[in-house]
Motif scaffolding. Structure first.
Motif, mmCIF file in Angstrom:
data_model
loop_
_atom_site.group_PDB
_atom_site.id
_atom_site.type_symbol
_atom_site.label_atom_id
_atom_site.label_comp_id
_atom_site.label_asym_id
_atom_site.label_seq_id
_atom_site.Cartn_x
_atom_site.Cartn_y
_atom_site.Cartn_z
ATOM 1 N N VAL A 85 100.489 -35.253 54.716
ATOM 2 C CA VAL A 85 99.738 -35.629 53.510
ATOM 3 C C VAL A 85 98.241 -35.437 53.705
ATOM 4 O O VAL A 85 97.521 -34.969 52.821
ATOM 5 C CB VAL A 85 100.050 -37.094 53.115
ATOM 6 N N GLY A 86 97.745 -35.784 54.892
ATOM 7 C CA GLY A 86 96.325 -35.662 55.167
ATOM 8 C C GLY A 86 95.799 -34.257 54.999
ATOM 9 O O GLY A 86 94.643 -34.049 54.623
ATOM 10 N N LEU A 87 96.623 -33.250 55.258
ATOM 11 C CA LEU A 87 96.193 -31.859 55.114
ATOM 12 C C LEU A 87 95.900 -31.516 53.656
ATOM 13 O O LEU A 87 95.089 -30.635 53.378
ATOM 14 C CB LEU A 87 97.266 -30.919 55.671
ATOM 15 N N HIS A 88 96.561 -32.209 52.728
ATOM 16 C CA HIS A 88 96.309 -31.974 51.307
ATOM 17 C C HIS A 88 95.144 -32.813 50.795
ATOM 18 O O HIS A 88 94.463 -32.418 49.843
ATOM 19 C CB HIS A 88 97.580 -32.285 50.503
ATOM 20 N N ILE A 89 94.916 -33.950 51.418
ATOM 21 C CA ILE A 89 93.805 -34.785 50.996
ATOM 22 C C ILE A 89 92.473 -34.217 51.480
ATOM 23 O O ILE A 89 91.441 -34.392 50.830
ATOM 24 C CB ILE A 89 94.007 -36.224 51.505
ATOM 25 N N LEU A 90 92.472 -33.487 52.589
ATOM 26 C CA LEU A 90 91.241 -32.952 53.151
ATOM 27 C C LEU A 90 90.491 -32.028 52.181
ATOM 28 O O LEU A 90 89.309 -32.247 51.918
ATOM 29 C CB LEU A 90 91.528 -32.250 54.476
#
Length: 476
Positions: A310-315
């Motif tokens: 998920v963090g890769l999309h929030i970045l």
């Protein structure tokens, strides 16, 4: 106690200063509050799926939404309580108190043992951050020169997304089941906020009390001495003489702050600005808190994104949000507050509506959804930062911190606290139809806010705070 009609040149001396190392310290030591908030909110969003699979907590989607609402509710109450103390006791005195609340609460969150304890500690964490908003927004606007106030304030508020990016980056390895257990990674994630907070405690010892606050509390001599020290630091930084002071101000007896005087100021002296502040704050709060607190749930449910990815999309989403205020910020000082606020709110609302339609039609995947959100919030982030700028500079110095707190509270209660819970319920439902209606509501609120800005907006660009809203103790 100040004498009736005593002259002061404190505001003029501060506003004519060139940009220097002192101002950079102000930005770093105070603006880092938004980095902390961004870190907290992003971690909460990124670990949402992990909290659902945690063998200890095992939260439902609705409970995840409730924890987001608890964080915001704590921020509201913290802003109101500490905002009142900030106007009474001073900006600097509240810095370490509110930061201390945040440090203890976010560290305690890492040791939560069930849903109730997690909910409580998130509430306290929000209270610390909410208290920071009032003191920090006040101090920043009172220390930054008038000609640079808009771009600086927007950039600082936009730094929320630096924290969001940090949260997104650290969440990826921390939520990797091959590196950490399902009940350990999210605990380390929340504990990391406390480590960053310790650095801030060190930096803030080098900042003075706001000379403007000292000035309106009958401490003209101390205010002048603080400005002397600031001027010496600026001269040492820029290596040359300072511009001449061109204007002054006359102050009467210090104003006695009461809730009645605050109500008179908001409702009788500045009713239009009060309505504007509520609309701007409520609309951006609903859009941001409703969408961002549940973004991870959308990715995992509708696009099958793994919790540790998920963090890769929030970045990239965070990068777009940070670049908006930074790149558009100077235009708020040159083109002006009114046209830029209306423009950013309206563009954000229209793009949000278009993205909602594409989502409803099933035309997006996880990547294109992230790209479109990044574009929408490039403008929405500048709009939201401008809302904080507006409520901070539109009212007299004596009530600045408390009015910031009140607008933050009203806006968050109207548009933020219920938003994460509402979207959590919509996401748990079947299909995309329900959540699309939530997106459409957010889009409509942003467009309405743009229209209200065109009607009631304040032209504060390049003006001293005392020219935008004279102090209640002014005798001019």
């Amino acid at each position: 106690m100040a004498l009736q009609g005593i002259p002061t040149d404190v505001p003029a001396r501060l506003d004519r200063l060139p940009w220097s190392a002192f101002h950079r310290l102000v930005v770093i030591a105070l603006g880092i509050t938004w980095i902390l908030d961004g870190l907290e909110v992003t971690l909460a969003g990124s670990v949402a799926a992990a909290l659902q699979t945690s063998p200890r907590l095992h939260l439902t989607a609705e409970q995840v939404g409730l924890t987001g609402s608890a964080y915001l509710a704590g921020a509201v109450l913290g802003a109101l309580y500490f905002g009142h103390l900030t106007d009474r006791l001073g900006r600097k005195k509240l810095f370490n108190v509110t930061l201390g609340v945040y440090l203890l609460a976010t560290a305690a969150t890492a040791f939560s043992w069930n849903f109730e304890s997690f909910l409580f500690f998130r509430f306290l964490t929000g209270a610390g951050i909410g208290g920071e908003y009032s003191a920090i927004n006040s101090a920043i606007q009172e220390l930054i020169p008038a000609r640079l106030r808009g771009r600086t304030d927007l950039a600082i508020n936009g730094s929320f997304w630096v924290g969001a990016a940090l949260g997104a980056i650290v969440s990826v390895p921390l939520l990797d089941p091959n590196l950490f257990g399902p009940d350990l990674g999210w605990r380390i994630a929340f504990g990391s906020g406390a480590v960053l907070g310790l650095v801030i405690l060190y930096l803030r010892q080098f900042l003075p009390e706001s000379p403007r606050w000292l000035m309106i509390h009958g401490k003209e001599g101390e205010a002048s001495r603080v400005v002397d020290e600031i001027e010496a630091r600026v001269r040492a930084s820029v290596g040359g003489p300072l511009p001449a002071v061109k204007a002054g101000l006359h102050l009467g007896a210090p104003h006695r702050l009461t809730m009645a005087s605050v109500a008179r100021t908001l409702l009788r002296a500045y009713p239009g600005r009060t309505a504007l502040g509520i609309v701007l704050m409520a609309s951006q709060a609903f859009v941001y808190n409703a969408i961002f607190f549940t973004y991870a749930l959308v990715l995992t449910k509708f696009y099958d994104v793994a919790a540790d990815r998920v963090g890769l999309h929030i970045l990239p989403f965070a990068v777009g949000n940070f670049l908006g205020p930074v790149l558009l910020g100077p235009l708020f000082d040159t083109l002006g507050r009114k046209p830029m606020i209306a423009l950013t709110y309206s563009i954000a609302g229209l793009l949000l509506a278009a993205t909602a339609w594409l989502f409803s039609a099933g035309l997006l995947d996880a990547t294109t959804q992230t790209v479109l959100w990044s574009i929408v919030f490039f403008f929405a982030s500048a709009a939201a930062s401008a809302a904080y700028l507006t409520v901070g500079e539109s009212f007299p110095l004596e009530v600045r911190a408390l009015t910031i707190a009140l607008f933050y509270a009203f806006g968050t209660l109207l548009g933020g606290v219920g938003g994460p819970w509402l979207f959590g319920v919509l996401i748990e439902g079947e299909g995309r139809g329900g959540i699309v209606w939530g997106y459409a509501l957010g889009a409509a609120l942003m467009v309405v806010a743009a229209l209200v800005e065109l009607k009631l907006g304040v032209r504060a660009e390049g003006k001293s705070l005392e020219d935008v809203a004279p102090p209640l103790s002014s005798s001019d």
